[in-house]
Design a protein around this motif. Structure first.
Motif, short mmCIF file in Angstrom:
data_model
loop_
_atom_site.label_atom_id
_atom_site.label_comp_id
_atom_site.label_asym_id
_atom_site.label_seq_id
_atom_site.Cartn_x
_atom_site.Cartn_y
_atom_site.Cartn_z
N ILE A 88 26.81 43.85 51.59
CA ILE A 88 27.57 43.47 50.39
C ILE A 88 26.83 42.42 49.56
CG2 ILE A 88 29.77 44.02 51.48
CD1 ILE A 88 30.30 41.06 51.85
N GLN A 89 25.84 41.77 50.17
CA GLN A 89 25.04 40.81 49.42
C GLN A 89 23.78 41.45 48.85
OE1 GLN A 89 26.09 37.82 48.74
NE2 GLN A 89 27.81 37.68 50.17
N LEU A 144 32.46 37.32 47.73
CA LEU A 144 32.34 38.42 48.69
C LEU A 144 32.25 37.89 50.12
CD1 LEU A 144 29.83 40.78 46.83
CD2 LEU A 144 32.25 41.21 47.29
N PHE A 145 31.53 36.79 50.29
CA PHE A 145 31.41 36.19 51.63
C PHE A 145 32.78 35.80 52.17
CE2 PHE A 145 31.22 32.14 53.98
CZ PHE A 145 30.57 32.57 55.13
N LEU A 146 33.58 35.12 51.37
CA LEU A 146 34.91 34.67 51.82
C LEU A 146 35.84 35.86 52.06
CD1 LEU A 146 35.49 31.52 49.57
CD2 LEU A 146 35.04 31.57 52.03
N TYR A 151 38.68 44.91 47.08
CA TYR A 151 37.91 43.99 46.23
C TYR A 151 36.42 44.08 46.56
CZ TYR A 151 35.68 39.56 45.02
OH TYR A 151 34.80 38.60 44.56
N ILE A 152 36.10 44.08 47.86
CA ILE A 152 34.70 44.15 48.27
C ILE A 152 34.06 45.44 47.79
CG2 ILE A 152 33.18 44.33 50.28
CD1 ILE A 152 35.13 42.46 51.77
N CYS A 153 34.77 46.56 47.95
CA CYS A 153 34.25 47.86 47.53
C CYS A 153 34.04 47.91 46.01
CB CYS A 153 35.19 48.98 47.95
SG CYS A 153 35.26 49.25 49.74
N ALA A 154 35.00 47.36 45.28
CA ALA A 154 34.91 47.36 43.82
C ALA A 154 33.69 46.57 43.34
CB ALA A 154 36.18 46.78 43.21
N MET A 155 33.32 45.56 44.11
CA MET A 155 32.18 44.71 43.74
C MET A 155 30.86 45.24 44.26
SD MET A 155 33.36 42.14 41.94
CE MET A 155 32.13 40.85 42.10
N THR A 156 30.90 46.17 45.22
CA THR A 156 29.66 46.63 45.86
C THR A 156 29.55 48.16 45.82
OG1 THR A 156 30.73 46.54 48.04
CG2 THR A 156 29.48 44.60 47.33
N SER A 157 30.16 48.82 46.82
CA SER A 157 30.07 50.27 46.92
C SER A 157 31.34 50.84 47.54
CB SER A 157 28.87 50.68 47.78
OG SER A 157 28.91 52.06 48.09
N TRP A 158 31.82 51.94 46.96
CA TRP A 158 33.03 52.57 47.51
C TRP A 158 32.75 53.33 48.79
CZ3 TRP A 158 37.55 50.93 46.03
CH2 TRP A 158 37.69 50.37 44.75
N TRP A 159 31.49 53.48 49.16
CA TRP A 159 31.16 54.05 50.47
C TRP A 159 31.69 53.18 51.60
CZ3 TRP A 159 29.80 58.87 51.12
CH2 TRP A 159 29.12 59.54 50.11
N LEU A 160 31.88 51.91 51.31
CA LEU A 160 32.39 51.00 52.33
C LEU A 160 33.83 51.30 52.71
CD1 LEU A 160 30.91 47.52 51.31
CD2 LEU A 160 30.25 48.97 53.23
N VAL A 161 34.54 52.07 51.88
CA VAL A 161 35.91 52.46 52.23
C VAL A 161 35.92 53.18 53.57
CG1 VAL A 161 37.87 53.92 51.62
CG2 VAL A 161 36.73 52.56 49.85
N PHE A 186 48.60 42.19 58.70
CA PHE A 186 47.23 41.69 58.67
C PHE A 186 46.27 42.80 58.22
CE2 PHE A 186 47.20 37.75 61.67
CZ PHE A 186 48.18 37.17 60.90
N TYR A 187 46.49 43.99 58.73
CA TYR A 187 45.66 45.12 58.33
C TYR A 187 45.80 45.40 56.83
CZ TYR A 187 43.35 47.31 62.35
OH TYR A 187 42.49 47.61 63.37
N PHE A 188 47.02 45.32 56.32
CA PHE A 188 47.26 45.58 54.90
C PHE A 188 46.53 44.56 54.03
CE2 PHE A 188 49.86 44.86 51.05
CZ PHE A 188 49.72 46.12 50.47
N ILE A 189 46.61 43.28 54.41
CA ILE A 189 45.91 42.24 53.65
C ILE A 189 44.41 42.48 53.70
CG2 ILE A 189 45.45 39.76 53.46
CD1 ILE A 189 48.23 39.29 54.70
N ALA A 190 43.90 42.84 54.89
CA ALA A 190 42.47 43.13 55.04
C ALA A 190 42.05 44.30 54.15
CB ALA A 190 42.14 43.43 56.50
N MET A 191 42.94 45.30 54.02
CA MET A 191 42.64 46.44 53.15
C MET A 191 42.55 46.03 51.69
SD MET A 191 44.94 49.51 54.81
CE MET A 191 44.49 50.65 53.51
N LEU A 192 43.43 45.11 51.26
CA LEU A 192 43.36 44.61 49.89
C LEU A 192 42.04 43.89 49.64
CD1 LEU A 192 47.01 43.26 49.37
CD2 LEU A 192 46.04 45.44 48.59
N LEU A 193 41.64 43.08 50.60
CA LEU A 193 40.36 42.39 50.48
C LEU A 193 39.21 43.41 50.48
CD1 LEU A 193 41.06 39.42 52.92
CD2 LEU A 193 40.75 39.26 50.45
N GLY A 194 39.37 44.46 51.28
CA GLY A 194 38.36 45.50 51.33
C GLY A 194 38.21 46.22 50.00
#
Length: 305
Positions: free
Chosen positions: A171-172, A49-51, A116-126, A106-114
């Motif tokens: 996220i941590q 998640l950090f990376l 992953y982050i949401c799936a691991m934490t909370s979908w509110w982060l969308v 760059f935005y699209f790649i960041a969205m893909l990473l986002g």
């Protein structure tokens, strides 16, 4: 041999497009938010998640810089003599459309990473992530660019300084605490200081271009005074937290960075031409970087010791 040189120049062109000296405003808050999670909440750090957060933040920052380059060119604010720009359009002939495509990629790649982050934490982060990305675009894009208004420092500081710190913390830990908010305040102020130093440098050109930045509205002398105030508050804030809250005395390591803001203010007071004050902008960015790193180190030291 010629091809190697041309390739090297090509790499430098694209590298400068990202404005690498500004990227500290994205990765330092991620590091700080993660360090707060470890030191204050004693969480086990999820490095995946950090990376993901680190890369996504830097991609959004780089894309924001590209939007800046694109729209400043479109509005006639940049030319081959402009100081502090990537220069890929006005100096190297890169098509504006290409810049926009790269930024959106760059935005699209960041969205893909986002995702992953949401799936691991909370979908509110969308919602949070989309708002951050929208602000990144509207900073220089849209009918009323934030960067052309007196609110550039406030918005960039709140989103990139405090916002990124708190997202990295959340996220941590799956929560946002008062302690995390208080510790993130200097990050917010210092990211705003980076933008203010940029506007102080560009005050003449921005005035001619019709911008209404804080530096223009209050005048150069007062803008430098405000910048100095930003620095002073940042350091006093950490000292106050050490005195009045459980924050460890190790946080006072930030005082080791105090030479940089002093150099920035002295140079802004002594010089006015854009090229002459470029080092002052560098010192301001270094203040944010070194301050954030030292605070993160102090937090980690308090956890380990």
């Amino acid at each position: 041999m010629t091809k190697v040189i041309e390739a090297d120049k090509g790499f430098k062109v694209w590298w400068h497009l990202t404005r690498p000296h500004t990227l500290t405003a994205s990765f330092v808050p991620v590091l700080l938010g993660t360090a707060i999670a470890l030191a204050i909440n004693h969480e086990t750090i999820n490095f995946g998640l950090f990376l993901a957060m680190l890369i996504a933040s830097m991609l959004i920052q780089a894309a924001t810089n590209m939007f800046n380059e694109y729209y400043d060119y479109k509005l006639g604010l940049d030319n081959e003599h402009s100081v502090g720009i990537g220069g890929t359009i006005v100096r190297h002939g890169v098509a504006p459309k290409t810049i926009m495509i790269i930024a959106l990629t760059f935005y699209f790649i960041a969205m893909l990473l986002g995702i992953y982050i949401c799936a691991m934490t909370s979908w509110w982060l969308v919602a949070v992530g989309l708002v951050c990305m929208l602000i990144g675009y509207l900073y220089t894009g849209g009918p009323y660019p934030i960067a052309y208004s007196p609110f550039g420092e406030l918005v960039s500081g709140a989103v990139m300084g405090m916002g990124i710190v708190l997202i990295a913390f959340f996220i941590q830990t799956k929560e946002v605490t008062i302690e995390a908010i208080l510790i993130s305040v200097p990050s917010m102020i210092l990211v705003g200081a980076i933008m203010l130093s940029n506007n102080i440098r560009d005050i003449v050109g921005d005035t001619e271009g019709g911008r209404k930045t804080m530096a223009i509205l209050v005048g150069r002398h007062n803008a430098v005074t405000i910048l100095a105030t930003f620095f002073i508050i940042s350091y006093l804030w950490i000292i106050a937290l050490v005195i009045f809250t459980p924050l460890s005395v190790w946080a006072l390591l930030v005082l080791l960075s105090i030479k940089k803001p002093i150099q920035a203010i002295k140079l802004f007071r002594a010089k006015e031409k854009p090229l002459e004050v470029m080092p002052a902008m560098k010192y301001t960015a270094q203040t944010n970087t070194i301050f954030g790193f030292l605070l993160a180190i102090g937090l980690l030291a308090s956890y380990l010791l």
